[in-house]
Each structure stands twice: as C-alpha cells, then as structure tokens.
Design an enzyme around this catalytic site. Structure first.
Site, PDB file in Angstrom:
ATOM      1  N   CYS A  72       0.817  -1.219   0.000  1.00 41.25           N
ATOM      2  CA  CYS A  72       0.000   0.000   0.000  1.00 41.25           C
ATOM      3  C   CYS A  72       0.845   1.261   0.000  1.00 41.25           C
ATOM      4  CB  CYS A  72      -0.944   0.010   1.198  1.00 41.25           C
ATOM      5  SG  CYS A  72      -0.095   0.114   2.787  1.00 41.25           S
ATOM      6  N   PHE A 120       4.016 -20.693  13.231  1.00 41.18           N
ATOM      7  CA  PHE A 120       4.420 -22.066  12.906  1.00 41.18           C
ATOM      8  C   PHE A 120       3.844 -23.070  13.905  1.00 41.18           C
ATOM      9  CE2 PHE A 120       7.911 -19.476  11.089  1.00 41.18           C
ATOM     10  CZ  PHE A 120       7.800 -19.863   9.763  1.00 41.18           C
ATOM     11  N   VAL A 121       2.565 -22.886  14.242  1.00 43.28           N
ATOM     12  CA  VAL A 121       1.923 -23.782  15.207  1.00 43.28           C
ATOM     13  C   VAL A 121       1.521 -25.056  14.463  1.00 43.28           C
ATOM     14  CG1 VAL A 121       0.128 -24.049  16.949  1.00 43.28           C
ATOM     15  CG2 VAL A 121       1.062 -21.780  16.453  1.00 43.28           C
ATOM     16  N   ARG A 122       2.394 -26.017  14.467  1.00 45.79           N
ATOM     17  CA  ARG A 122       2.137 -27.286  13.783  1.00 45.79           C
ATOM     18  C   ARG A 122       3.191 -28.300  14.217  1.00 45.79           C
ATOM     19  NH1 ARG A 122       3.665 -23.804   9.128  1.00 45.79           N
ATOM     20  NH2 ARG A 122       5.771 -24.350   8.444  1.00 45.79           N
ATOM     21  N   GLN A 123       2.820 -29.578  14.083  1.00 43.45           N
ATOM     22  CA  GLN A 123       3.733 -30.685  14.385  1.00 43.45           C
ATOM     23  C   GLN A 123       4.321 -30.553  15.791  1.00 43.45           C
ATOM     24  OE1 GLN A 123       6.421 -30.382  11.042  1.00 43.45           O
ATOM     25  NE2 GLN A 123       5.057 -31.574   9.713  1.00 43.45           N
ATOM     26  N   ASN A 124       3.461 -30.164  16.717  1.00 42.19           N
ATOM     27  CA  ASN A 124       3.828 -30.110  18.132  1.00 42.19           C
ATOM     28  C   ASN A 124       4.954 -29.117  18.433  1.00 42.19           C
ATOM     29  OD1 ASN A 124       2.892 -31.146  20.624  1.00 42.19           O
ATOM     30  ND2 ASN A 124       4.764 -32.333  20.864  1.00 42.19           N
ATOM     31  N   ARG A 125       4.991 -28.031  17.673  1.00 43.58           N
ATOM     32  CA  ARG A 125       5.981 -26.991  17.937  1.00 43.58           C
ATOM     33  C   ARG A 125       5.392 -25.642  17.560  1.00 43.58           C
ATOM     34  NH1 ARG A 125       8.507 -24.993  13.345  1.00 43.58           N
ATOM     35  NH2 ARG A 125       8.145 -26.159  11.417  1.00 43.58           N
TER      36      ARG A 125
END
Length: 295
Positions: free
Chosen positions: A127, A269-274
């Site tokens: 913008c 990056f809230v995934r795969q237990n991390r």
C-alpha cells in the site's frame, strides 16, 4: 462442532485426474469466490445517505458478519450500538447480483469519518505506507488497549488448536482451498469458526459474528488463523480486543512490530507439536529458556 455449509459456498466441477500415465474423469468440489459489495446507510432519519464502502472477493456465506466485522476493524463503527443491522440491498438491478450486495445501516447518531470512506484502508502489503505510520494510524483511530493481566494460556493448549480447527473446517475438507479463523477459550475450547477464500475475510466474519452477539471486547479469547500473520490480521485482532494470536504460518516483520506495540502475544508455525512465540510470551508462562543460539 457442527458447521452449516451454504449451498452457494461450493460448486461441483468435472476434472480430469492424471496419475502417472492414467487419466480418469471425476467430480471435484471448488470453493466459490464471488465479489461482495458493502454499502452503508448513515445520517439522521429522513436525511439518509448511501455509499459504497468496499468490494471484496469472498466465499458466500456469513455475509452480514463479514460486513459487520469489516466496519468494525476498519474503524467505521466502534460499537454494536452504532450498527442497526445489515441486509441484502433491495435496490440492485440484476436479480443474480442481489446476494452479492449488502447494506449496513448505521444508527442515526453514528456519523462515520467521511474521509475514511475514500478508501484509506490498509488492505495490501504494497500500500506504500511505512510501518510506523501504519501502526500509529491504527492506534489513533480504532485500536483499544489490550489487557495487561492476561489471559493466561498453558503452552500445551497452543499445540491443540490446529487439530481442533481443522476438524471443524467442513468446507476446507471438501475443497482444500479455504482459510479459516477460529476463536478459542484460554482452555482450548473451540467457540467460533469461519472459512473464506480470503484470510482477512475469514477473520472479519469471526469478528463480525462476535460483534453481532455482543461478545466484544474479546479479551478472554485466543485466535487461530490458518495461514501466515500479516499486519492487517494483527490490526483486526487488536481492534476486537484479542490479546493472543496464533497461526499455522509465519508472521511478517510489521505484524510482529505491531503486536509488540499493541501488547499482543503472537505465536507462529503452530504445527507438528511446535511453535515460535514472537512477542509478549508472558501470557503463556513459559518455563525458563536458555540463551538464544545463532545458526
């Protein structure tokens, strides 16, 4: 959590599936993407004015919530009392377009900031507005102070959110082509979820639903979004009073800078237990960590 899928939110198409050297004809499901024109009516009774505020590409469904959330997060309204209601606009010429035009009726005493109606919205990462100016503008116009005494969320709760969100994404399950935004309690209970082809639309639908149900401010809620975190999503969450924002993807630098200023906890990056916590980690009461390492 049972999710209702409006029939206008998806459509079936015929595709050719190719695997190695084999080709087969099959039916597939696509998420619908159509324009939604948002108009507003404002002014004293008998002297109402009507203007087009925005046109956004969205997945049909929860259109009134989308309009309400957009009005709030863009600073056109500040409270539920300033919004009398949202309707499909009755004076659209083409019948097939009537459900793609909504009109939000503001209370007679609610006078929007007319210069903001000239499309002074931060809707694009290109913008041309510098980061500090963007954050200052949001602070000055519509962003309330976030709580400094919570909510407190156990670190393990963050791990649980993506699976709960995905299980409730009925339209994504069919199409694979939608973003989602979901509200959780600090204990990890799923309270509200909306899907859309646009990340910002999904969040506006969630915030609009909360506004119409008079839940705001959302100080005691955790927000999870399915993609990355942009400045715009942080701004919208802050306006709604959300102090904990988690995402499956990464945040941008401006998103983290804004979150620090607003007092918002951001997890990415809230995934795969991390996951990574980018700012205001005190709400998670994390155990003592070692000094950071460089790679």
């Amino acid at each position: 959590m049972k999710v209702f899928l409006p029939p206008t939110s998806y459509e079936y198409v015929t595709v050719h599936k190719v695997q190695d050297h084999d080709v087969a004809t099959a039916s597939d499901v696509l998420a619908v993407e159509e324009p939604l024109e948002i108009r507003i009516g404002f002014g004293p009774t008998g002297q109402r004015e009507y203007r087009t505020l925005s046109i956004t590409m969205r997945t049909p469904g929860h259109d009134f919530e989308l309009a309400a959330g957009f009005l709030l997060t863009e600073g056109i309204i500040r409270t539920r009392q300033e919004l009398h209601g949202v309707i499909y606009c009755p004076d659209v010429e083409k019948e097939e377009e009537r459900e793609n035009v909504v009109r939000a009726e503001l209370a007679p005493t609610a006078m929007p900031d007319l210069p903001r109606l000239e499309r002074h919205f931060y809707t694009s990462s290109s913008c041309g507005v510098c980061g500090k100016t963007s954050i200052d503008a949001v602070h000055a116009s519509s962003c309330p102070m976030l709580p400094t005494n919570g909510p407190y969320v156990h670190p393990d709760v963050i791990h649980q959110l993506p699976a709960k969100q995905r299980a409730a994404q009925a339209l994504f399950e069919q199409t694979g082509g939608l973003h989602a935004a979901a509200l959780f309690s600090p204990e990890g209970d799923l309270l509200l979820l909306r899907e859309d082809v646009g990340r910002h639309n999904a969040l506006d639908k969630v915030i609009g639903a909360a506004l119409l149900q008079e839940w705001l401010p959302l100080h005691e809620h955790v927000l999870l979004v399915s993609g990355r975190v942009s400045f715009e999503l942080v701004q919208k969450a802050a306006v709604a009073g959300i102090a904990v924002l988690a995402a499956v993807g990464a945040p941008s630098s401006l998103a983290v800078s804004a979150a620090r200023d607003f007092g918002m906890t951001v997890c990415g990056f809230v995934r795969q237990n991390r996951y990574n916590v980018y700012c205001h980690e005190w709400r998670l009461r994390l155990p003592t960590t070692d000094s950071p390492t460089t790679h």
